[in-house]
Design a protein around this motif. Sequence first.
Motif, short mmCIF file in Angstrom:
data_model
loop_
_atom_site.label_atom_id
_atom_site.label_comp_id
_atom_site.label_asym_id
_atom_site.label_seq_id
_atom_site.Cartn_x
_atom_site.Cartn_y
_atom_site.Cartn_z
N ILE A 517 -8.65 85.92 33.54
CA ILE A 517 -9.52 85.61 32.42
C ILE A 517 -10.98 85.84 32.80
O ILE A 517 -11.36 85.66 33.95
N SER A 518 -11.78 86.27 31.81
CA SER A 518 -13.20 86.45 32.07
C SER A 518 -13.98 86.37 30.75
O SER A 518 -13.55 86.94 29.74
N PRO A 519 -15.14 85.69 30.77
CA PRO A 519 -16.01 85.71 29.59
C PRO A 519 -16.94 86.92 29.57
O PRO A 519 -17.67 87.13 28.60
N TYR A 520 -16.89 87.72 30.68
CA TYR A 520 -17.76 88.89 30.78
C TYR A 520 -16.91 90.14 31.03
O TYR A 520 -16.91 90.71 32.12
N PRO A 521 -16.15 90.57 30.03
CA PRO A 521 -15.23 91.70 30.26
C PRO A 521 -15.94 92.98 30.67
O PRO A 521 -15.39 93.77 31.44
N ARG A 522 -17.17 93.20 30.19
CA ARG A 522 -17.87 94.45 30.54
C ARG A 522 -18.23 94.48 32.01
O ARG A 522 -18.30 95.54 32.62
N LEU A 523 -18.49 93.30 32.61
CA LEU A 523 -18.78 93.25 34.04
C LEU A 523 -17.54 93.57 34.86
O LEU A 523 -17.64 94.21 35.91
N HIS A 545 -18.83 81.78 24.25
CA HIS A 545 -18.22 82.90 24.95
C HIS A 545 -16.93 83.34 24.26
O HIS A 545 -16.25 82.53 23.60
N THR A 546 -16.62 84.60 24.42
CA THR A 546 -15.31 85.12 24.05
C THR A 546 -14.58 85.46 25.34
O THR A 546 -15.05 86.29 26.13
N TYR A 547 -13.44 84.83 25.57
CA TYR A 547 -12.71 84.98 26.83
C TYR A 547 -11.63 86.05 26.68
O TYR A 547 -10.75 85.94 25.82
N THR A 548 -11.74 87.07 27.52
CA THR A 548 -10.77 88.17 27.52
C THR A 548 -9.73 87.91 28.59
O THR A 548 -10.06 87.52 29.72
N LEU A 549 -8.48 88.14 28.24
CA LEU A 549 -7.38 88.00 29.18
C LEU A 549 -6.89 89.39 29.56
O LEU A 549 -6.48 90.18 28.70
N PHE A 550 -6.98 89.72 30.86
CA PHE A 550 -6.49 90.99 31.38
C PHE A 550 -5.07 90.77 31.93
O PHE A 550 -4.82 89.79 32.63
N ALA A 551 -4.16 91.70 31.62
CA ALA A 551 -2.74 91.51 31.92
C ALA A 551 -2.18 92.66 32.75
O ALA A 551 -2.59 93.82 32.59
N CYS A 552 -1.20 92.32 33.60
CA CYS A 552 -0.50 93.33 34.41
C CYS A 552 0.98 92.98 34.45
O CYS A 552 1.35 91.85 34.79
N ASP A 553 1.83 93.94 34.10
CA ASP A 553 3.29 93.78 34.20
C ASP A 553 3.73 94.36 35.53
O ASP A 553 3.78 95.57 35.71
N TRP A 554 4.06 93.47 36.48
CA TRP A 554 4.39 93.91 37.84
C TRP A 554 5.75 94.57 37.94
O TRP A 554 6.04 95.22 38.95
N ARG A 555 6.60 94.42 36.95
CA ARG A 555 7.91 95.06 37.02
C ARG A 555 7.81 96.56 36.87
O ARG A 555 8.73 97.29 37.23
#
Length: 714
Positions: A517-523, A545-555
């Motif tokens: 999670i991050s409130p500074y997605p551009r950074l 703030h708008t909190y962006t959630l970055f996701a990764c599917d490890w499978r």
Amino acid sequence: MTPVGRAGLSLERGLLTGQQLCGRVGCSYIAAVSKDSGSLADRLRWARERAFVGRSEEIAVFRRALAGEADAAAVIYVHGPGGVGKSTLLRRFADESRDAGRPVVEVNGRLVDPSPAGFESETAGSPVDAVLLIDAFEHCQGLEMWLYERFLPSLPQQTLVVVAGREGPSPSWTSQLAWSELLAVVPLGDLDPSDAERLLELRAVAPAVRAQVLAFAGGHPLALSLAASVAADGYGARWAPTPDVLTFLLSQLVGEVPTQVHRLALEVAAHAMTTTEGLLRAVVGEDRGAEMFTWLRRLPVADWGRQGMFLHDLVSDAIDTDLRWRDPQGYEEMHRRVGHHLLEQARTASPAAAMVAIRELSYIKRYGSMGSYFQMRREGDFHEDTLRPGDHDAVRRLIVQAEGPESAAIVDFWLERQPEAFWIYRETVTGEPVAFMTWLRLSEPRADETAADPVLAQMWEHVGRTSPLRAGEHAMLARFFIYPPAYYEISPVLHLMQLRVCADWIRSAGLAWSFIISPYPRLWEQLMEHLGHEAATALDWPNGHTYTLFACDWRTTPLSIWFDRTQPGGLTDEASTPTTGAPTATLTRAEFDAAVRDALRDWHREDAIAASPLCRARMVTIQPGYVAEHAAQMLRELLTDAVDSLSVDPREAKLHRVLATTYFHRVPNQMIAAERLSLPYSTYRRHRQRGLERVCELLWKRETAERSLPVSHL
């Protein structure tokens, strides 16, 4: 404070002759060791003594302290630029200490875990009369206040301490009245002209050349030593300096490396934080690892410690930079092999040893377009710890300060529900919590959790919509990275958090999804994309703030290839190898599945793998660093990892065993494979068929993904 940093003491006052000093200390440093001494160790000592020049004033300060004179220092702090001779001086101090009958304890700041516990573990059990020599302290400079406020006062009165680093002691240390009689600060500079010329004479540099070398290298000891290695070897009066000392000298030294294997070993040592025989075996080959390690240790620019061997910083930087510029593809291949070795260490070692490997993985990411996220100029000010019973109030105070009461309510929920998910980051000097991370492990959606935490609700919605968890799998959510002075900004504290997250990405069996999670997605979006975490959700919060959630599917991201997709890159932002425009084979699903089955059947045949249409499939050609000559190797890794991924789900473990035995273990035929697995042939065939279908399904998902699939963090 005087030039040596201790009231009433100057480098000019009270100097003794070598004979007088040895008499007071109880040693016979010069007389006892000679060229004709019986042991090899004595002869090495004689050679070291003969090659040592200058530094008489610094040695006098040390000898007075070693002798225990009334007004002598208890702590000597030597500081100066890289290559000025700090380590050489400490080796001299070690020799003199042993001659005086004093035990020597050596700590290398480059290799120590930069935390109070890590530092204390290096000195545990030291004798009360030890001489403690701390080298390369700049690598753990953040421990300085803890060192002089807590560690040093806890030592026995008989212990003598020498600290050496590039940075001088802070004014907060030197200005303390209590330390004014105990601390000697010794700045170390270039050799004076007479000592510099003496060094060249001892290194057999011809008189006709010495003036040119001196004009070229000045009094810098490392530059003089390297220049002497070149100028003394056949140049005679024709030796000519160049404007860039290290670049020129290193090009000369690398030019004389015996073989390409030696060159590769040198480049590995320059790239890695520390080099061991195991690392060299992984890169240069099992049969040459020990030989190359012995050769590297003999280099004049090499040093070693408990974790392994390393080159001088200036030398390693120059060699590494040269290789990235000269052979970017070779550099990336070396980087990949080093990374895979460290990955295996991080995956299989004990937790403490694994974190060392994680730090070393982070270290080799210090170059390239992502370098700013991994280059920490200073460590040791903060250290990681588990949540303790008395930390709850501090955690609440930090979250209210950073995000407000709404987030504080969520933190309270998770402190009650999953306290083990909290990692605390303490100020080294005070031990007080200054930051925390909440790193949740989640196996299924629960109504009370999603009601309490809207970010969690968004996470489960994304997982359910894209690829739900299977039995035995879990997701990990980095819910909070809270350090108010640098809120979600690049900092040493966030770097420690990244190391912890990376460790769990590598070591957590059954990990299916990870979320950051991050409130500074551009950074952070450049790093997230580099690491394969794509923006998945966004949530507005009352604090603005708008909190962006970055996701990764490890499978879809097998561990053994994720490091390959995070190459450090070239010296500029431009790609060092072509990653677009590669000829891509367009296959139907039926053609693709048939090619997968053929490639598994031919897994041990290099020529057949190289001829496979899958080498031109999109799942191969979109890999960062793709070049045609590596396509077969990339394909084999994709096949292997797809098969290995079946072992994660207990329901599919039997499929993994059947495929691995059939295709990887060199069984003559399928009947023998069934016998080896103790399966009826009909059961074996059914499992093999289902396993092939699953592997084709996993690889087809990679082939049809819109972009290069997720990777991990370094």
